[in-house]
Structure formats: C-alpha cells, structure tokens
Design a protein around this motif. Structure first.
Motif, PDB file in Angstrom:
ATOM      1  N   MET A   1       0.841  -1.200   0.000  1.00 46.69           N
ATOM      2  CA  MET A   1       0.000   0.000   0.000  1.00 46.69           C
ATOM      3  C   MET A   1       0.881   1.258   0.000  1.00 46.69           C
ATOM      4  O   MET A   1       1.769   1.375   0.835  1.00 46.69           O
ATOM      5  N   VAL A   2       0.641   2.131  -0.954  1.00 49.64           N
ATOM      6  CA  VAL A   2       1.346   3.424  -0.956  1.00 49.64           C
ATOM      7  C   VAL A   2       0.341   4.497  -0.552  1.00 49.64           C
ATOM      8  O   VAL A   2      -0.763   4.560  -1.092  1.00 49.64           O
ATOM      9  N   ARG A   3       0.703   5.299   0.396  1.00 51.32           N
ATOM     10  CA  ARG A   3      -0.171   6.386   0.843  1.00 51.32           C
ATOM     11  C   ARG A   3       0.339   7.691   0.232  1.00 51.32           C
ATOM     12  O   ARG A   3       1.549   7.956   0.235  1.00 51.32           O
ATOM     13  N   THR A   4      -0.578   8.454  -0.308  1.00 54.02           N
ATOM     14  CA  THR A   4      -0.187   9.742  -0.902  1.00 54.02           C
ATOM     15  C   THR A   4      -0.820  10.860  -0.085  1.00 54.02           C
ATOM     16  O   THR A   4      -1.981  10.758   0.325  1.00 54.02           O
ATOM     17  N   PHE A   5      -0.046  11.899   0.159  1.00 55.54           N
ATOM     18  CA  PHE A   5      -0.564  13.096   0.812  1.00 55.54           C
ATOM     19  C   PHE A   5      -0.487  14.243  -0.195  1.00 55.54           C
ATOM     20  O   PHE A   5       0.511  14.374  -0.914  1.00 55.54           O
ATOM     21  N   ILE A   6      -1.545  15.033  -0.229  1.00 55.78           N
ATOM     22  CA  ILE A   6      -1.521  16.239  -1.063  1.00 55.78           C
ATOM     23  C   ILE A   6      -1.720  17.432  -0.137  1.00 55.78           C
ATOM     24  O   ILE A   6      -2.743  17.541   0.545  1.00 55.78           O
ATOM     25  N   LEU A   7      -0.728  18.299  -0.072  1.00 56.28           N
ATOM     26  CA  LEU A   7      -0.801  19.491   0.770  1.00 56.28           C
ATOM     27  C   LEU A   7      -1.034  20.706  -0.117  1.00 56.28           C
ATOM     28  O   LEU A   7      -0.235  20.987  -1.017  1.00 56.28           O
ATOM     29  N   LYS A   8      -2.121  21.414   0.143  1.00 51.64           N
ATOM     30  CA  LYS A   8      -2.402  22.647  -0.609  1.00 51.64           C
ATOM     31  C   LYS A   8      -1.796  23.801   0.180  1.00 51.64           C
ATOM     32  O   LYS A   8      -2.310  24.188   1.230  1.00 51.64           O
ATOM     33  N   GLY A 130     -11.698   6.127  12.139  1.00 52.11           N
ATOM     34  CA  GLY A 130     -11.769   4.744  12.626  1.00 52.11           C
ATOM     35  C   GLY A 130     -12.954   3.984  12.062  1.00 52.11           C
ATOM     36  O   GLY A 130     -12.969   2.748  12.058  1.00 52.11           O
ATOM     37  N   ARG A 131     -13.957   4.688  11.579  1.00 54.09           N
ATOM     38  CA  ARG A 131     -15.167   4.037  11.063  1.00 54.09           C
ATOM     39  C   ARG A 131     -15.135   3.895   9.543  1.00 54.09           C
ATOM     40  O   ARG A 131     -16.074   3.371   8.945  1.00 54.09           O
ATOM     41  N   VAL A 132     -14.082   4.415   8.926  1.00 52.33           N
ATOM     42  CA  VAL A 132     -14.014   4.402   7.460  1.00 52.33           C
ATOM     43  C   VAL A 132     -13.056   3.295   7.010  1.00 52.33           C
ATOM     44  O   VAL A 132     -11.952   3.177   7.540  1.00 52.33           O
ATOM     45  N   LYS A 133     -13.516   2.489   6.056  1.00 50.96           N
ATOM     46  CA  LYS A 133     -12.614   1.455   5.542  1.00 50.96           C
ATOM     47  C   LYS A 133     -11.736   2.122   4.480  1.00 50.96           C
ATOM     48  O   LYS A 133     -12.204   2.507   3.412  1.00 50.96           O
ATOM     49  N   ILE A 134     -10.473   2.285   4.820  1.00 49.23           N
ATOM     50  CA  ILE A 134      -9.548   2.963   3.904  1.00 49.23           C
ATOM     51  C   ILE A 134      -9.114   1.965   2.826  1.00 49.23           C
ATOM     52  O   ILE A 134      -8.650   0.868   3.130  1.00 49.23           O
ATOM     53  N   GLY A 135      -9.288   2.378   1.564  1.00 53.99           N
ATOM     54  CA  GLY A 135      -8.951   1.486   0.452  1.00 53.99           C
ATOM     55  C   GLY A 135      -7.457   1.402   0.189  1.00 53.99           C
ATOM     56  O   GLY A 135      -6.644   2.005   0.895  1.00 53.99           O
ATOM     57  N   LYS A 136      -7.126   0.640  -0.843  1.00 52.37           N
ATOM     58  CA  LYS A 136      -5.723   0.447  -1.212  1.00 52.37           C
ATOM     59  C   LYS A 136      -5.187   1.760  -1.821  1.00 52.37           C
ATOM     60  O   LYS A 136      -5.910   2.459  -2.519  1.00 52.37           O
ATOM     61  N   ASP A 137      -3.956   2.069  -1.565  1.00 52.53           N
ATOM     62  CA  ASP A 137      -3.292   3.261  -2.110  1.00 52.53           C
ATOM     63  C   ASP A 137      -4.123   4.544  -1.926  1.00 52.53           C
ATOM     64  O   ASP A 137      -4.481   5.227  -2.906  1.00 52.53           O
ATOM     65  N   PRO A 138      -4.440   4.869  -0.681  1.00 51.24           N
ATOM     66  CA  PRO A 138      -5.277   6.051  -0.438  1.00 51.24           C
ATOM     67  C   PRO A 138      -4.531   7.367  -0.672  1.00 51.24           C
ATOM     68  O   PRO A 138      -3.298   7.424  -0.573  1.00 51.24           O
ATOM     69  N   ILE A 139      -5.308   8.391  -0.967  1.00 54.38           N
ATOM     70  CA  ILE A 139      -4.753   9.731  -1.210  1.00 54.38           C
ATOM     71  C   ILE A 139      -5.435  10.693  -0.233  1.00 54.38           C
ATOM     72  O   ILE A 139      -6.667  10.838  -0.265  1.00 54.38           O
ATOM     73  N   PHE A 140      -4.667  11.316   0.636  1.00 56.47           N
ATOM     74  CA  PHE A 140      -5.220  12.214   1.653  1.00 56.47           C
ATOM     75  C   PHE A 140      -4.871  13.659   1.300  1.00 56.47           C
ATOM     76  O   PHE A 140      -3.695  13.984   1.098  1.00 56.47           O
ATOM     77  N   LEU A 184      -2.371   3.913   9.285  1.00 53.06           N
ATOM     78  CA  LEU A 184      -2.191   2.965   8.180  1.00 53.06           C
ATOM     79  C   LEU A 184      -1.168   1.891   8.540  1.00 53.06           C
ATOM     80  O   LEU A 184      -1.318   0.735   8.149  1.00 53.06           O
ATOM     81  N   ASP A 185      -0.155   2.245   9.295  1.00 51.28           N
ATOM     82  CA  ASP A 185       0.838   1.248   9.709  1.00 51.28           C
ATOM     83  C   ASP A 185       0.152   0.168  10.533  1.00 51.28           C
ATOM     84  O   ASP A 185       0.470  -1.018  10.405  1.00 51.28           O
ATOM     85  N   GLN A 186      -0.806   0.573  11.358  1.00 53.78           N
ATOM     86  CA  GLN A 186      -1.498  -0.425  12.180  1.00 53.78           C
ATOM     87  C   GLN A 186      -2.377  -1.332  11.338  1.00 53.78           C
ATOM     88  O   GLN A 186      -2.463  -2.527  11.586  1.00 53.78           O
ATOM     89  N   ILE A 187      -3.006  -0.763  10.307  1.00 58.31           N
ATOM     90  CA  ILE A 187      -3.845  -1.585   9.425  1.00 58.31           C
ATOM     91  C   ILE A 187      -2.970  -2.621   8.728  1.00 58.31           C
ATOM     92  O   ILE A 187      -3.289  -3.798   8.667  1.00 58.31           O
ATOM     93  N   ILE A 188      -1.810  -2.192   8.235  1.00 55.13           N
ATOM     94  CA  ILE A 188      -0.926  -3.103   7.486  1.00 55.13           C
ATOM     95  C   ILE A 188      -0.435  -4.224   8.396  1.00 55.13           C
ATOM     96  O   ILE A 188      -0.483  -5.393   8.043  1.00 55.13           O
ATOM     97  N   VAL A 189      -0.007  -3.861   9.610  1.00 53.72           N
ATOM     98  CA  VAL A 189       0.490  -4.877  10.550  1.00 53.72           C
ATOM     99  C   VAL A 189      -0.621  -5.855  10.908  1.00 53.72           C
ATOM    100  O   VAL A 189      -0.408  -7.061  11.032  1.00 53.72           O
ATOM    101  N   GLY A 190      -1.855  -5.333  10.996  1.00 51.60           N
ATOM    102  CA  GLY A 190      -2.995  -6.181  11.384  1.00 51.60           C
ATOM    103  C   GLY A 190      -3.513  -7.059  10.262  1.00 51.60           C
ATOM    104  O   GLY A 190      -4.346  -7.929  10.501  1.00 51.60           O
ATOM    105  N   GLU A 191      -3.057  -6.835   9.019  1.00 49.64           N
ATOM    106  CA  GLU A 191      -3.619  -7.601   7.889  1.00 49.64           C
ATOM    107  C   GLU A 191      -3.144  -9.038   7.840  1.00 49.64           C
ATOM    108  O   GLU A 191      -2.053  -9.336   8.253  1.00 49.64           O
TER     109      GLU A 191
END
Ligand SMILES: C[S@@+](CC[C@H](N)C(=O)[O-])C[C@H]1O[C@@H](n2cnc3c(N)ncnc32)[C@H](O)[C@@H]1O
Length: 191
Positions: A1-8, A130-140, A184-191
């Motif tokens: 999983m790659v996480r992308t951040f976009i800062l405006k 915590g209530r949202v299922k974050i998909g693969k390769d999310p973009i925040f 996200l690190d916790q989700i990956i470790v928990g998978e």
C-alpha cells in the motif's frame, strides 16, 4: 500500500528565492511545508518508502507549482526543516534531488487526475477515520494554516473526495500526516 498526501500550500513560495533562515516569512510558510516533508518520510530506521507527498505551491511569484516527493525513489532523508526546505529550494532551482519532481500543475488538475475512490479530504467535521474502511493506495488531501478555501473544497467535492476526520480538535498539517501514517501502519500490521 502506498499512501499519498496532497498538501495545498496557499502561500508557499514558487521561486527558490526564500531564505532558509526565514522559512515562515520569506518562504510563505515553507516551515509548515518542510515539517510535512519530515512527517511523511522520516522514521528512526530510515526513509519511509511507502509514502508520496505532493505539495501544491500557490504563493508568489509564479503559481501554481506542484512538487512531488516519492519515498520509493528518495535516497536521502530530510530530518531537519533546513534540509527539507533546502531540497525544495534545489527542486525549484531546477536541481531536484532524486525522488523529487517539479511540475507546472495546480490543485484542480492534480485532484482531477486522481482516482475518485482513493480520495480522502482530511476535515475536522468528516466521518471519524476509525469508522471508514480505507482502500488500497489512499490519497489524503489536507490544507495549510488557512485550511482549504471554498474553491478547493468544491474541486474536492466534485472529484468525489470522502471527508474523514481525525477528531474534533484541529491539528497541525504535519501532525495529521503523522497520525495517518500511524493509522495505516497499524492496518498493514494487522492484515
Ligand atoms: C492547521 S489545519 C487548518 C486550520 C484552519 N484554521 C482551518 O480552519 O481549516 C491544517 C489542515 O489539517 C487538516 N486537519 C487538521 N485537523 C484535523 C482533524 N481533526 N481532522 C481531519 N483533518 C484535520 C485539515 O486538512 C486542515 O486543512
């Protein structure tokens, strides 16, 4: 999983003419941008390879410019604000470090290029993360000290970005990146 951040970054300088000694003043809050770079990629065991950060610089004199840093390609870590801002200044001078790319691209175009289902807009009043299922390769997507303006929010709404919240308290942009990395690190470790 790659996480992308976009800062405006509404005031981030679009020329390499800012002083490293006055990042908050001459750089148009490049101190905030530099802290986001550190938050995205620095870990005690080296560079975080599963993160990408795009910074949309909208300040004078030549906006907009998007600087993208890809952890998979970085070969040096930025651990201080001076180092991170220095790398951004080199990139804006036409000497981008490995893993750093500079494009003449604004927020709207960047967001429209992103897959709808992966887009999350970090907003205090969004759904609790915590209530949202974050998909693969999310973009925040996140704002700077001013948040995201009305036009930016419209672009995000039209692009189908889902609003997610880290809680009712407003955090610094760089702290939001740390919180997301940890989630996200916790989700990956928990998978
Ligand atoms: C310092 S905050 C912006 C504060 C600004 N005064 C405002 O009203 O938007 C920077 C960015 O971090 C993100 N952010 C801060 N706290 C958050 C939270 N509790 N949940 C989700 N995102 C948050 C938002 O994207 C925000 O635009």
């Amino acid at each position: 999983m790659v996480r992308t951040f976009i800062l405006k970054s509404s005031e981030g300088r679009t020329a390499p003419d800012f002083s490293i000694k006055s990042l908050a003043g001459s750089g148009g809050r490049m101190d905030l941008v530099a802290r986001c770079v550190i938050a995205a990629f620095a870990t005690p065991r080296g560079i975080r390879k599963d993160a990408v950060l795009s910074i949309v610089l909208e300040g004078p004199p030549n906006p907009p410019i998007t600087v993208t840093i890809d952890g998979r390609e970085l070969n040096r870590m930025f651990i201080s604000e001076v180092e991170a801002a220095g790398a951004l200044r080199d990139a804006l001078s036409g000497r981008p470090p490995k893993g750093v790319r500079v494009e003449r691209k604004g927020f709207e175009r960047l967001i429209r290029e992103m897959p709808r289902e992966s887009l999350y807009y970090l907003h205090e009043n969004g759904e609790e993360i915590g209530r949202v299922k974050i998909g693969k390769d999310p973009i925040f997507v996140l704002g700077d000290q001013k948040g995201i303006d009305e036009r930016g929010e419209r672009v995000l709404d039209e692009a189908g970005a889902r609003r997610v919240s880290l809680g009712p308290i407003s955090y610094l942009a760089s702290h939001c990146i740390v919180i997301i990395n940890n989630e996200l690190d916790q989700i990956i470790v928990g998978e």
